[in-house]
Design an enzyme around this catalytic site. Sequence first.
Site, PDB file in Angstrom:
ATOM      1  CG  HIS A  23      -2.136  -0.856   1.099  1.00 23.70           C
ATOM      2  ND1 HIS A  23      -2.862  -1.276   2.185  1.00 23.70           N
ATOM      3  CD2 HIS A  23      -2.726  -1.406   0.024  1.00 23.70           C
ATOM      4  CE1 HIS A  23      -3.847  -2.061   1.782  1.00 23.70           C
ATOM      5  NE2 HIS A  23      -3.793  -2.146   0.472  1.00 23.70           N
ATOM      6  CG  HIS A  79      -9.819  -6.735  -4.331  1.00 24.50           C
ATOM      7  ND1 HIS A  79     -10.376  -5.474  -4.335  1.00 24.50           N
ATOM      8  CD2 HIS A  79      -8.750  -6.662  -3.486  1.00 24.50           C
ATOM      9  CE1 HIS A  79      -9.670  -4.691  -3.523  1.00 24.50           C
ATOM     10  NE2 HIS A  79      -8.681  -5.382  -3.013  1.00 24.50           N
ATOM     11  CD  GLU A  81      -5.653  -2.690  -2.791  1.00 21.31           C
ATOM     12  OE1 GLU A  81      -6.401  -3.453  -2.146  1.00 21.31           O
ATOM     13  OE2 GLU A  81      -4.954  -1.798  -2.266  1.00 21.31           O
ATOM     14  CG  ASP A  83      -2.838  -6.317  -4.048  1.00 18.62           C
ATOM     15  OD1 ASP A  83      -3.767  -5.591  -4.446  1.00 18.62           O
ATOM     16  OD2 ASP A  83      -2.887  -6.925  -2.965  1.00 18.62           O
ATOM     17  CG  HIS A 145      -9.441  -4.195   1.833  1.00 17.80           C
ATOM     18  ND1 HIS A 145      -8.588  -3.120   1.804  1.00 17.80           N
ATOM     19  CD2 HIS A 145      -9.052  -5.000   0.825  1.00 17.80           C
ATOM     20  CE1 HIS A 145      -7.692  -3.271   0.850  1.00 17.80           C
ATOM     21  NE2 HIS A 145      -7.961  -4.419   0.245  1.00 17.80           N
ATOM     22  CG  ASP A 164      -7.141  -8.328  -0.274  1.00 16.43           C
ATOM     23  OD1 ASP A 164      -6.067  -8.859  -0.601  1.00 16.43           O
ATOM     24  OD2 ASP A 164      -7.551  -7.258  -0.751  1.00 16.43           O
ATOM     25  CE1 TYR A 192      -3.502  -8.574   4.011  1.00 13.10           C
ATOM     26  CE2 TYR A 192      -5.750  -8.889   4.761  1.00 13.10           C
ATOM     27  CZ  TYR A 192      -4.845  -8.673   3.740  1.00 13.10           C
ATOM     28  OH  TYR A 192      -5.309  -8.554   2.452  1.00 13.10           O
ATOM     29  CG  HIS A 225      -2.191 -10.892  -0.048  1.00 11.64           C
ATOM     30  ND1 HIS A 225      -1.301 -10.435  -0.997  1.00 11.64           N
ATOM     31  CD2 HIS A 225      -3.221 -10.008  -0.047  1.00 11.64           C
ATOM     32  CE1 HIS A 225      -1.773  -9.323  -1.541  1.00 11.64           C
ATOM     33  NE2 HIS A 225      -2.942  -9.054  -0.992  1.00 11.64           N
TER      34      HIS A 225
HETATM   35 FE1  FEO Z   1      -6.974  -5.326  -1.471  1.00 11.27          FE
HETATM   36 FE2  FEO Z   1      -4.534  -7.610  -1.687  1.00 11.27          FE
HETATM   37  O1  FEO Z   1      -5.526  -6.163  -2.252  1.00 11.27           O
END
Ligand code: FEO
Length: 397
Positions: A23, A79, A81, A83, A145, A164, A192, A225
């Site tokens: 992030h 998602h 994002e 990553d 999230h 996530d 996390y 992750h």
């Molecule tokens: Fe919300 Fe692992 O990205």
Amino acid sequence: MSFAITDSVSWVGKIDWDLQKFHGEEYSTFKGTSYNAYLVRDEKTVLIDSVYRPYAAEFVENLKKTVDLDEIDYVVALHGEVDHSGALPELMKEIPDVPVYCSPQCVKSLKGQYHVDWNFVTVKTGDTLNIGKRTLSFISAPMLHWPDSMFCYMDVDNVLFSNDAFGHHLASDQMFNDLVDPCELMQQCIKYYANILTPFSALVERKIEEVVALDLPVDYIMPSHGVIWRDNPLQIVEKYMLWAQDYQERQVTVFYDSMWENTRLMAEAVAEGVRGERPDVAVKVMHAARRDKNEIITEIFKSAAVAAGCSTINKGILSGMTGVLEMIKGLGFKNKSAAAFGSYGWSGESVKILEDWLSESGFEIAAEGLKVNWTPDGEGLEECRKLGAELARKVSV
Ligand code: FEO
């Protein structure tokens, strides 16, 4: 690298061994991380998520070693994002017509980030995709999230692809939860949760209740992750339920910044006061400018009460404290007590500033803020111990 997880699912992600910040510079990842993408093969072939943008070309090249890209029938983006979606632009150049299943909010984020118009198919809770013997069932999980977040459940192998949620920043080629150090794993999970999911705890609780009510067998939780949960996979769901309910351990955290050690002396005396009152309560003393901010947040998350200390500078507080306080405000901790303290030379505004910040962030102020002029003497240190004892009495677990 690809890795067979079940008869139908292969891991095709990327282990990022050396990542230290996530992030941007906001989240420390001292143990690295992984971006988990999964290839599902039945009568149809499905790719679930991709990897962080810097690894896009590598991801596509590796994927080609596992599957002929023309065999991919569907892409699922749980998602948007970067990553997880970062390699999609590179991949979609090769398979531009393949449908991309995702939430309506995910379409917005993918279009907004990559300025693309892929063959989007929007899905929500209750929508399914049959791929042969197996069926994928989508479960919207907004704000877990991001607004676009989604889970996907696959029958037969009984897999929850949770993106996530239930993830953690831990690089390991051991791949499964029963093969890594359980203490390390749980520490990364709580960090996390504390740093990313705390603001959404009410939604976490409701979403878990909703999924549990579906009474689906779960043999694997495959997050985006970290390692895959296969040994008692619901253990992490149970932890999330605990963490979502204004979690507390028997702990007080003292975090502070100090120009010339006087506020440090106060911090350590506050900790002594906690121990003197409640020897069974763990006390963590953390220098806000020297310790990792995400680690401090994790300890605050675990605490029933906190003490925040700071010297006064230029009628304000030291910059080492502001970063932590800003994070605390955004995370919205509940059910925690707090008190402020600090040493000063002449004007002494810091304690009031800390107190206001803690109060605005939802902490119950347990005791009047303690200001000590210059270096605390025996009497000043005793006042600090009393403050610590007051905080210890707020610990009810
Ligand atoms: Fe919300 Fe692992 O990205």
